[in-house]
Design a protein around this motif. Structure first.
Motif, PDB file in Angstrom:
ATOM      1  N   ILE A 118       0.796  -1.231   0.000  1.00 10.49           N
ATOM      2  CA  ILE A 118       0.000   0.000   0.000  1.00 10.49           C
ATOM      3  C   ILE A 118       0.831   1.284   0.000  1.00 10.49           C
ATOM      4  O   ILE A 118       0.286   2.363  -0.136  1.00 10.49           O
ATOM      5  CB  ILE A 118      -1.015   0.022   1.164  1.00 10.49           C
ATOM      6  N   GLU A 188      -5.515   7.690  17.268  1.00 13.36           N
ATOM      7  CA  GLU A 188      -6.360   6.520  17.013  1.00 13.36           C
ATOM      8  C   GLU A 188      -6.750   5.853  18.339  1.00 13.36           C
ATOM      9  O   GLU A 188      -5.933   5.789  19.276  1.00 13.36           O
ATOM     10  CB  GLU A 188      -5.589   5.519  16.129  1.00 13.36           C
ATOM     11  N   LEU A 369      -4.778  -6.451   2.968  1.00 13.66           N
ATOM     12  CA  LEU A 369      -5.858  -6.823   3.895  1.00 13.66           C
ATOM     13  C   LEU A 369      -7.195  -6.132   3.611  1.00 13.66           C
ATOM     14  O   LEU A 369      -8.224  -6.783   3.445  1.00 13.66           O
ATOM     15  CB  LEU A 369      -5.364  -6.507   5.320  1.00 13.66           C
TER      16      LEU A 369
HETATM   17  N1  EPU Z   1       5.171   7.355   7.889  1.00 13.42           N
HETATM   18  C1  EPU Z   1       6.397   7.937   7.642  1.00 13.42           C
HETATM   19  N2  EPU Z   1       7.403   7.746   8.564  1.00 13.42           N
HETATM   20  C2  EPU Z   1       7.230   7.017   9.690  1.00 13.42           C
HETATM   21  C3  EPU Z   1       5.983   6.420   9.938  1.00 13.42           C
HETATM   22  C4  EPU Z   1       4.959   6.614   9.015  1.00 13.42           C
HETATM   23  O1  EPU Z   1       6.584   8.611   6.636  1.00 13.42           O
HETATM   24  O2  EPU Z   1       8.188   6.880  10.462  1.00 13.42           O
HETATM   25  C5  EPU Z   1       4.050   7.572   6.940  1.00 13.42           C
HETATM   26  C6  EPU Z   1       3.539   6.302   6.294  1.00 13.42           C
HETATM   27  O3  EPU Z   1       4.304   5.949   5.162  1.00 13.42           O
HETATM   28  C7  EPU Z   1       2.107   6.673   5.954  1.00 13.42           C
HETATM   29  C8  EPU Z   1       1.717   7.611   7.106  1.00 13.42           C
HETATM   30  O4  EPU Z   1       2.936   8.057   7.672  1.00 13.42           O
HETATM   31  O5  EPU Z   1       2.066   7.366   4.742  1.00 13.42           O
HETATM   32  C9  EPU Z   1       0.878   6.987   8.195  1.00 13.42           C
HETATM   33  O6  EPU Z   1       1.428   5.739   8.562  1.00 13.42           O
HETATM   34  P1  EPU Z   1       1.335   5.150  10.045  1.00 13.42           P
HETATM   35  O7  EPU Z   1       2.693   5.079  10.616  1.00 13.42           O
HETATM   36  O8  EPU Z   1       0.295   5.870  10.816  1.00 13.42           O
HETATM   37  O9  EPU Z   1       0.824   3.679   9.746  1.00 13.42           O
HETATM   38  P2  EPU Z   1       1.242   2.397  10.561  1.00 13.42           P
HETATM   39  O10 EPU Z   1       1.423   2.772  11.971  1.00 13.42           O
HETATM   40  O11 EPU Z   1       2.330   1.682   9.856  1.00 13.42           O
HETATM   41  C10 EPU Z   1      -1.185   1.712  11.285  1.00 13.42           C
HETATM   42  C11 EPU Z   1      -2.064   0.516  11.124  1.00 13.42           C
HETATM   43  C12 EPU Z   1      -2.509   0.419   9.669  1.00 13.42           C
HETATM   44  C13 EPU Z   1      -3.271   1.700   9.328  1.00 13.42           C
HETATM   45  C14 EPU Z   1      -2.392   2.923   9.582  1.00 13.42           C
HETATM   46  C15 EPU Z   1      -3.098   4.244   9.372  1.00 13.42           C
HETATM   47  C16 EPU Z   1      -1.234  -0.987  12.817  1.00 13.42           C
HETATM   48  C17 EPU Z   1      -0.512  -2.245  13.156  1.00 13.42           C
HETATM   49  N3  EPU Z   1      -1.321  -0.681  11.516  1.00 13.42           N
HETATM   50  O12 EPU Z   1      -0.074   1.512  10.420  1.00 13.42           O
HETATM   51  O13 EPU Z   1      -3.380  -0.699   9.574  1.00 13.42           O
HETATM   52  O14 EPU Z   1      -3.654   1.692   7.973  1.00 13.42           O
HETATM   53  O15 EPU Z   1      -1.908   2.892  10.945  1.00 13.42           O
HETATM   54  O16 EPU Z   1      -4.209   4.347  10.181  1.00 13.42           O
HETATM   55  O17 EPU Z   1      -1.735  -0.309  13.701  1.00 13.42           O
HETATM   56  C18 EPU Z   1      -4.474  -2.466   8.482  1.00 13.42           C
HETATM   57  O18 EPU Z   1      -4.904  -2.828   9.585  1.00 13.42           O
HETATM   58  O19 EPU Z   1      -4.907  -2.940   7.393  1.00 13.42           O
HETATM   59  C19 EPU Z   1      -3.441  -1.450   8.409  1.00 13.42           C
HETATM   60  C20 EPU Z   1      -2.688  -1.255   7.332  1.00 13.42           C
END
Ligand code: EPU
Length: 416
Positions: A118, A188, A369
């Motif tokens: 994604i 969240e 997913l």
């Molecule tokens: N990002 C950065 N740098 C970082 C971290 C994130 O550039 O150090 C960017 C990411 O590339 C993205 C944005 O920030 O463009 C947001 O990403 P985030 O870090 O919030 O996502 P995540 O923590 O990796 C969690 C959920 C995801 C959900 C996202 C957004 C978990 C385990 N996963 O991912 O869940 O889509 O937040 O709400 O909590 C899913 O369940 O299908 C899933 C993908």
């Protein structure tokens, strides 16, 4: 490889229990690394991502006992402070061991997750925050090598809102020397659930649920018993199954207060919704109306519901624009939905969805997913048979999906 076979056209009717939230259970399992005592976690969903996380924690030396949805984890002795590439590449949430391992054991070696279907999904904010807390971090051969005698409290302003980034830093800060302030934190509900579990373990956290979280570090955390919150994305997915199929559903053991944006959009689409503290009833009397939406961090519309809502818009009256602002490549379901007769055009980070009278069953492929969930929803309302390949994506995040849908009247089965 397993497939799901769905005969479409049956409205979804009935009652279903919502499982524990995947994205709350995964960080809470990692919180077990922060104490030598027993952490008992209830309402843990039976999912492939949970099994992967348990395998990873087990490899690190965490003792694990499971009894249905109740798990007891004891990290009395951590002996292998490594999260290997093989595990992190299958589940990015494995990055969540970094903060707690470093805070408790003073060292961690965690594979960089790399890109995923994604989007690029870097972890620079996790690393930057830990460095601000005094960690020495080097990236070598695809691994993050982190060291710190004891982390120190710091004032961290996140460049972007990140869910697991906020969780990693919050967990690390619980055992740091001094106070940590995380500004521009993600809000969240799963982060609040993790914070409440940490508080039950003796952590001192203020501002839970807000974008400024303050953590006063303590010397040690202790054991606790904590119940994982219900899954708001599973909740939303079942609501759309009923809304798109013209049915009626009663969801129990859920939390309507965690999905206001989704409920608002469903009402805008014409659904009649009633709710209490832990239940939601949805009834769809007429064909849905098209609804524009834009994903953004909580409390706005969740990116994890974008693909599913696109299915509702695909059979709605009118045209809708869906804008994805979180991930740069989260429209992979579009090509598959188009094979089922949906009328969708993608322009940059927007999808223009013109409602059609009906979707047609087809052979389609799951790519991630939530894209998989959207294909299941499309299959439920399509004319004829839909065969969904690569459903291992679905098994990462939806507990007993075909059993739950069958109970609601869907004709769905799994084939190898
Ligand atoms: N990002 C950065 N740098 C970082 C971290 C994130 O550039 O150090 C960017 C990411 O590339 C993205 C944005 O920030 O463009 C947001 O990403 P985030 O870090 O919030 O996502 P995540 O923590 O990796 C969690 C959920 C995801 C959900 C996202 C957004 C978990 C385990 N996963 O991912 O869940 O889509 O937040 O709400 O909590 C899913 O369940 O299908 C899933 C993908």
């Amino acid at each position: 490889m397993q497939k799901l076979i769905i005969q479409g056209g049956m409205p979804i009717y009935g009652e279903v229990r919502i499982s524990g939230a995947k994205n709350a259970a995964l960080p809470i399992l990692c919180a077990s690394l922060l104490t030598a005592d027993m952490l008992t976690i209830e309402n843990v969903p039976y999912l492939n991502d949970v099994i992967t996380m348990l395998n990873l924690l087990g490899q690190m030396g965490v003792g694990i006992e499971t009894e249905k949805e109740r798990m007891t984890l004891t990290a009395a002795h951590l002996n292998h402070l490594i999260a290997p590439y093989e595990m992190v590449k299958t589940m990015r949430a494995a990055i969540l061991v970094l903060g707690p391992m470093l805070a408790r054991a003073g060292a961690a070696k965690v594979s960089l997750p790399g890109g995923c279907a994604i989007g690029l999904r870097p972890v620079d904010q996790h690393i930057k925050g830990l460095q601000a807390m005094g960690a020495e971090i080097e990236i070598e051969h695809g691994y993050i090598h982190a060291k710190a005698r004891r982390l120190s409290g710091a004032h961290i302003v996140m460049d972007i809102v990140t869910v697991t980034g906020t969780e990693n830093l919050m967990m690390a800060a619980t055992l740091a020397d001094g106070t940590t302030i995380i500004e521009n934190a993600a809000r969240e509900p799963e982060i609040s659930d993790l914070a409440n579990c940490l508080i039950a373990m003796g952590a001192k956290i203020h501002g839970v649920g807000s974008d400024i979280i303050t953590i006063e570090g303590v010397e040690t955390l202790h054991g606790a018993t904590y119940r994982v919150m219900p899954d708001r994305i599973e909740t939303g997915t079942f609501l759309i199954a009923a809304a798109a199929s013209g049915g009626e559903i009663y969801l129990k053991e859920t939390r309507p207060d965690t999905l206001d944006a989704v409920l608002d959009k469903l009402m805008e689409a014409g659904a009649a919704i009633e709710s209490g503290p832990d239940w939601i009833r949805l009834k769809m009397k007429h064909a849905p109306k098209s609804v524009n939406l834009r994903t953004a961090p909580y409390p706005a519309f969740p990116t994890d519901m974008q693909a599913q809502f696109m299915v509702l818009n695909s059979v709605a009256t009118g045209t809708a624009i869906i804008t994805e602002t979180i991930f740069e490549n989260r429209f992979m379901h579009v090509q598959e939905l188009k094979r089922m007769n949906a009328d969708i055009k993608v322009e940059g980070n927007a999808a223009i969805v013109c409602g059609v009278a009906a979707l047609d069953g087809a052979a389609v492929m799951a790519t991630d997913l939530r894209a998989s969930a959207s294909l299941v929803l499309a299959g439920l309302i399509a004319r004829g048979e839909t065969v969904i390949d690569r459903i291992y994506h679905l098994d990462r995040g939806y507990e007993f999906i075909e059993q739950k849908l069958s109970m609601l009247g869907a004709r769905i089965r799994r084939a190898t």
